[in-house]
Design a protein around this motif. Sequence first.
Motif, PDB file in Angstrom:
ATOM      1  N   VAL A   3       0.834  -1.205   0.000  1.00 50.76           N
ATOM      2  CA  VAL A   3       0.000   0.000   0.000  1.00 50.76           C
ATOM      3  C   VAL A   3       0.870   1.257   0.000  1.00 50.76           C
ATOM      4  N   PHE A   4       1.866   1.305   0.897  1.00 46.70           N
ATOM      5  CA  PHE A   4       2.691   2.501   1.023  1.00 46.70           C
ATOM      6  C   PHE A   4       3.569   2.716  -0.207  1.00 46.70           C
ATOM      7  N   GLN A  42       1.748  11.671   1.691  1.00 47.28           N
ATOM      8  CA  GLN A  42       1.817  10.521   0.789  1.00 47.28           C
ATOM      9  C   GLN A  42       1.278   9.264   1.469  1.00 47.28           C
ATOM     10  N   ALA A  93      -1.962   7.096   0.425  1.00 53.41           N
ATOM     11  CA  ALA A  93      -1.901   5.656   0.174  1.00 53.41           C
ATOM     12  C   ALA A  93      -3.010   4.925   0.915  1.00 53.41           C
ATOM     13  N   GLU A 111      -6.293   2.894  -0.804  1.00 47.05           N
ATOM     14  CA  GLU A 111      -6.570   1.508  -0.464  1.00 47.05           C
ATOM     15  C   GLU A 111      -7.970   1.354   0.114  1.00 47.05           C
ATOM     16  N   TYR A 144       0.859   3.035  -3.639  1.00 47.07           N
ATOM     17  CA  TYR A 144      -0.084   4.143  -3.644  1.00 47.07           C
ATOM     18  C   TYR A 144       0.474   5.432  -3.044  1.00 47.07           C
ATOM     19  N   GLY A 145       1.558   5.318  -2.269  1.00 44.84           N
ATOM     20  CA  GLY A 145       2.167   6.518  -1.701  1.00 44.84           C
ATOM     21  C   GLY A 145       3.541   6.809  -2.252  1.00 44.84           C
TER      22      GLY A 145
END
Length: 301
Positions: free
Chosen positions: A146-147, A197, A201, A205, A150-151
């Motif tokens: 996820v990090f 960020q 993320a 999600e 998406y970030g």
Amino acid sequence: MSDYHHPVLLTESLDGLDVKPEGVYVDVTFGGGGHSRALLDRLGPEGRLYGFDQDADAARNMIDDDRFQLVQANFKHINRFLKFHGVQQVDGVLGDFGVSSHQFDTPDRGFSTRFDGELDMRMDATQGQSAADVVNEYSEAELIRVFRDYGELRQAPKLARMLLKARTQKPISTTLELRELLEGSIPKHKVNKELAQLFQALRIEVNDEVGVLKTFLQQLPQLVKVGGRISLISYHSLEDRLVKRFVRDGKFEGEAEKDFYGNQLVPFKKVGGLIVPNQDEINQNNRARSAKLRIAERTTW
């Protein structure tokens, strides 16, 4: 409405739709209704506009106009709900995929690093998992995904391990707890950016924003009439890449399909180039600074 959300690239996005007075249009991110109100100003008596928004708070901005219908649903269901209202095809679709000012500025929604509130981040507060569920229940590998995805956080493994360790002591339930836990491990000059960020993320999600956008885009070739337009505003690179690839190739991965003569078989062709806010708009609304507008027209196959 102005307190709820400031519409971004308002004139440019509507100009891109090339609005027909008698046409049928959809604003898939109704929010404060700014884009919708301006679009209604361009429609004639026979025109029709449908607004989609899954956030119950958006209903407060209902437009009292016989030509307008608010659909309180996620825009990934656009075809199904439009058919319910007797609409098979439309002349144009507008989407502004950012989080509204109202959502950012409401502490108990949990979208912003600036306030202490429940770690929620759901666009529809009645559905699905919250950000707290992700933070407290995801495995280390899932948190890293996820990090990182998406970030775009280089420190994704380190941040994931910190969360796993902290949650063994007690659940992480508020935005302030999450911020205080992580900010000490981030260089001071990067704290605000990297926390933003990370929150982005989690929000992506929680709301399956990538999956929703893909599902939505895949429905547009059947929904938009030949000659109709789409006008789509993105705020981060993940969204913009999906929109760009879909317009260019008609898909998200691989090359566009071609006919026997090598001509691309794609449902849309881009209209003009990438449009971004000018400095005046950014000065008036700092949240517009990352907006990217892409316009495309439905073609024959």
